[in-house]
Design an enzyme around this catalytic site. Structure first.
Site, mmCIF file in Angstrom:
data_model
loop_
_atom_site.group_PDB
_atom_site.id
_atom_site.type_symbol
_atom_site.label_atom_id
_atom_site.label_comp_id
_atom_site.label_asym_id
_atom_site.label_seq_id
_atom_site.Cartn_x
_atom_site.Cartn_y
_atom_site.Cartn_z
ATOM 1 N N ARG A 48 0.714 -1.394 -0.013
ATOM 2 C CA ARG A 48 0.139 -0.149 0.023
ATOM 3 C C ARG A 48 0.768 1.345 -0.056
ATOM 4 O O ARG A 48 1.191 1.707 1.028
ATOM 5 C CB ARG A 48 -0.850 -0.101 1.260
ATOM 6 C CG ARG A 48 -1.784 -1.222 1.237
ATOM 7 C CD ARG A 48 -2.841 -1.126 2.332
ATOM 8 N NE ARG A 48 -2.213 -1.494 3.533
ATOM 9 C CZ ARG A 48 -2.053 -2.515 3.992
ATOM 10 N NH1 ARG A 48 -2.179 -3.697 3.438
ATOM 11 N NH2 ARG A 48 -1.219 -2.662 5.243
ATOM 12 N N GLU A 191 -3.287 -11.878 17.739
ATOM 13 C CA GLU A 191 -3.939 -11.533 16.437
ATOM 14 C C GLU A 191 -5.323 -11.762 16.682
ATOM 15 O O GLU A 191 -5.920 -12.366 17.220
ATOM 16 C CB GLU A 191 -3.260 -12.185 15.237
ATOM 17 C CG GLU A 191 -1.807 -12.101 15.063
ATOM 18 C CD GLU A 191 -1.165 -10.777 14.651
ATOM 19 O OE1 GLU A 191 -2.356 -10.125 14.312
ATOM 20 O OE2 GLU A 191 -0.260 -10.359 14.715
ATOM 21 N N ASP A 202 3.277 -21.438 14.496
ATOM 22 C CA ASP A 202 4.430 -20.450 14.676
ATOM 23 C C ASP A 202 5.518 -21.086 15.486
ATOM 24 O O ASP A 202 6.598 -21.207 14.779
ATOM 25 C CB ASP A 202 3.931 -19.332 15.433
ATOM 26 C CG ASP A 202 4.982 -18.086 15.972
ATOM 27 O OD1 ASP A 202 5.381 -17.457 14.864
ATOM 28 O OD2 ASP A 202 5.435 -18.274 16.997
ATOM 29 N N LYS A 206 9.491 -22.509 14.278
ATOM 30 C CA LYS A 206 10.578 -21.984 14.973
ATOM 31 C C LYS A 206 11.530 -23.276 15.533
ATOM 32 O O LYS A 206 12.763 -23.414 15.427
ATOM 33 C CB LYS A 206 10.365 -21.127 16.183
ATOM 34 C CG LYS A 206 9.777 -20.003 15.873
ATOM 35 C CD LYS A 206 9.176 -19.026 16.946
ATOM 36 C CE LYS A 206 8.538 -17.680 16.600
ATOM 37 N NZ LYS A 206 7.892 -17.069 17.510
#
Length: 429
Positions: A48, A191, A202, A206
Site C-alpha cells: 500500500r 492477532e 508458529d 521455530k
C-alpha cells in the site's frame, strides 16, 4: 572508513519493517562506525504505497519488489514481509542479482531453508535470520557459531509470547482459556485470528529452524509434531499445581539417547516450578539449551514486537555488511550430520493422565493392569470419588508415546472407565 554507502532494500514496512527503517536512520552514525561504511536505505517495497510512513522518503517506496531486488546496486535485502510467496521468489532473485539477505521469515525458512541456503551458497552470498526465532534473543548465532565446537543434545523452549501470556494468565489468575485469550487480544499480544499461535504452527516453524541448526540436520516443518493449547483447562492447572508444576507450550528438539536420530515437537506440557522455564512470565520467551561441554544455557528476553525483532534484524544487517566489505560470507547451512528425524511415537517422556471412572472396588487394579500390560510404569496415582463417579489421576515414569497411545486405547475399552479427561506430558525433569 569507506565513504560509499552500502545500499539496503527493505521488503515490507509493517511493524517490524518500519522499526528497522527508523533505527537505520536514527542510529546511522553508530551503524556506520560498527560496520566500517555507511548504510543507506535505497528502496522500500510495500503493498500500500499511499500509506504515510513517518521518516521514510516517499520517493523510496515502491510496489515492485522484484524490480527493487533486481537493481544490481543493492548490497543487502532485508525481508520482513513474511509468508511463502512472494518472499521466496524475491529472496532467490536477490541472490541472483548480487545481494545478501537478512530475513525474519520463520515459515519460509522452516519450509524451504535448505533451498534458500543452497541458492545463497551458489551465488556466494549471506543468508542470516536471527529474527526468525525468539525476537531480540540472541539464539541462532550462539547455536550456529558460539556452540559450533560443542555437541547440543536438547533445546527446550518457550518460543511464542502470545501462548505464554495466555497460559501465564490462566495459571496466575485462574482464568479460563477464552478469558485469557480475550485479554491477550485486547492488549495486542494476540492477532484477530490467533490460530498460528495457539495451535502451535508458529512455534513449530521455530522448532524446525532450531533443530536443524542444533543437530546439523535438515528438519522441515512437516517433521515437527504439533499440538495446540486450546484444550488446556483450569482443571489441568489445578492438577499441575498439585504436582508442583505449571503448564507451558514448549518447543522441544532433542537427540535420541543413542545419538542416532532427532525429534522436534511442540505441545503443552507440565513443567516443574523448579525449572528455569517455569518462571518465564507474560509474553516473554526463553530457550534452554543442553550440550556436552557447556552444560545448561538459558536465553531469555522479549520474543516478538517491532523493536525487539528489529534489533535482531539490525544485528544481522551489521554482520552481513561487514562480510560484504571484507569480501567474505558467514556460516551457511550445516547439515552434514543428516540424522533421521523420528516420529512422535519414538519420544520418551512422563505423562499425566486424568480418567473419569466408576467409583467402585477393583477399578484401580484394572487400570494398573492395563498400564503394566503395555509396559508403562506408574509413578503416582490419586483417586477421588463421590456418588458412584470418580476421577483417577495417573502420573507415569518415562515411557514412549507409542506405548502411551496403546495404553489409552486399552483404557477406553474398560467398562469402568467413563472417559479420558486429559493427557499431558511432563517435561523438564
Amino acid at each position: 572508513m569507506r565513504t560509499r554507502p552500502l545500499k539496503v532494500a527493505l521488503l515490507g514496512c509493517g511493524v517490524v519493517g518500519s522499526e528497522v527503517a527508523r533505527i537505520m536512520t536514527t542510529h546511522a552514525d553508530d551503524l556506520a562506525a560498527r560496520i566500517g561504511a555507511p548504510v543507506e536505505l535505497a528502496g522500500v517495497a510495500v503493498r500500500r504505497p499511499a500509506k504515510v510512513r513517518e521518516g521514510i522518503d516517499p520517493a523510496l517506496v515502491t510496489t515492485d519488489g522484484t524490480a527493487l531486488v533486481k537493481r544490481g546496486d543493492i548490497d543487502v535485502v532485508v525481508e520482513v514481509i513474511g509468508g511463502i510467496e512472494p518472499a521466496r521468489t524475491l529472496i532467490t532473485t536477490a541472490f541472483e542479482h548480487g545481494a545478501s539477505v537478512v530475513s525474519a521469515n520463520k515459515a519460509l525458512l522452516a519450509q524451504d531453508g535448505a533451498a534458500l541456503h543452497a541458492a545463497a551458497e551458489q551465488h556466494g552470498k549471506d543468508l542470516y535470520y536471527e529474527a526468525a526465532v525468539a525476537g531480540a534473543i540472541p539464539l541462532i548465532r550462539p547455536l550456529r557459531e558460539s556452540l559450533a565446537g560443542d555437541k547440543v543434545n536438547r533445546v527446550l523452549g518457550i518460543v511464542n509470547g502470545t501462548t505464554n501470556f495466555i497460559l501465564d494468565k490462566m495459571d496466575s489468575t485462574g482464568a479460563g482459556y477464552q478469558e485469557a485469550l480475550d485479554e491477550a487480544t485486547a492488549l495486542g499480544y494476540a492477532e484477530a485470528d490467533p490460530t498460528a499461535d495457539v495451535e502451535g504452527f508458529d512455534a513449530a516453524a521455530k522448532a524446525a529452524i532450531l533443530a536443524g541448526i542444533a543437530f546439523h540436520t535438515r528438519v522441515r516443518l512437516d517433521d515437527v509434531y504439533r499440538e495446540g493449547m486450546t484444550e488446556v483447562t483450569a482443571a489441568d492447572f489445578a492438577s499441575a499445581k498439585e504436582m508442583g508444576c505449571t503448564i507451558k507450550l514448549l518447543a522441544i528438539c532433542e537427540r535420541a539417547a543413542d545419538g542416532g536420530s532427532v525429534t522436534a515437537r511442540v505441545h503443552p506440557a507440565m513443567i516443574p516450578l523448579t525449572h528455569p522455564l517455569a518462571s518465564v512470565r507474560g509474553a516473554y520467551n526463553a530457550v534452554f539449551v543442553e550440550s556436552d561441554a557447556s552444560g545448561q544455557l538459558m536465553f531469555y528476553g522479549p520474543g516478538a514486537g517491532g523493536s525487539p525483532t528489529a534489533s535482531a534484524v539490525l544485528g544481522d544487517l551489521v554482520a552481513v555488511c561487514r562480510n560484504r566489505l571484507n569480501g567474505a560470507t558467514g556460516p551457511g547451512e550445516s547439515a552434514y550430520a543428516a540424522l533421521p528425524v523420528s516420529g512422535m511415537g519414538e519420544v520418551v517422556t512422563r505423562y499425566h493422565i486424568s480418567l473419569d471412572v466408576a467409583d467402585k472396588p477393583g477399578v484401580l487394579a484394572q487400570v494398573a493392569t492395563v498400564f503394566a500390560e503395555h509396559g508403562v510404569s506408574i509413578d503416582t496415582v490419586r483417586q477421588q470419588g463421590k456418588d458412584g463417579e470418580a476421577s483417577l489421576v495417573v502420573v507415569t515414569h518415562r515411557a514412549s508415546d507409542a506405548a502411551l497411545v496403546g495404553t489409552v486405547e486399552a483404557l477406553r475399552k474398560l467398562d469402568t472407565v467413563r472417559g479420558v479427561a486429559s493427557i499431558m506430558r511432563v517435561e523438564g525433569e
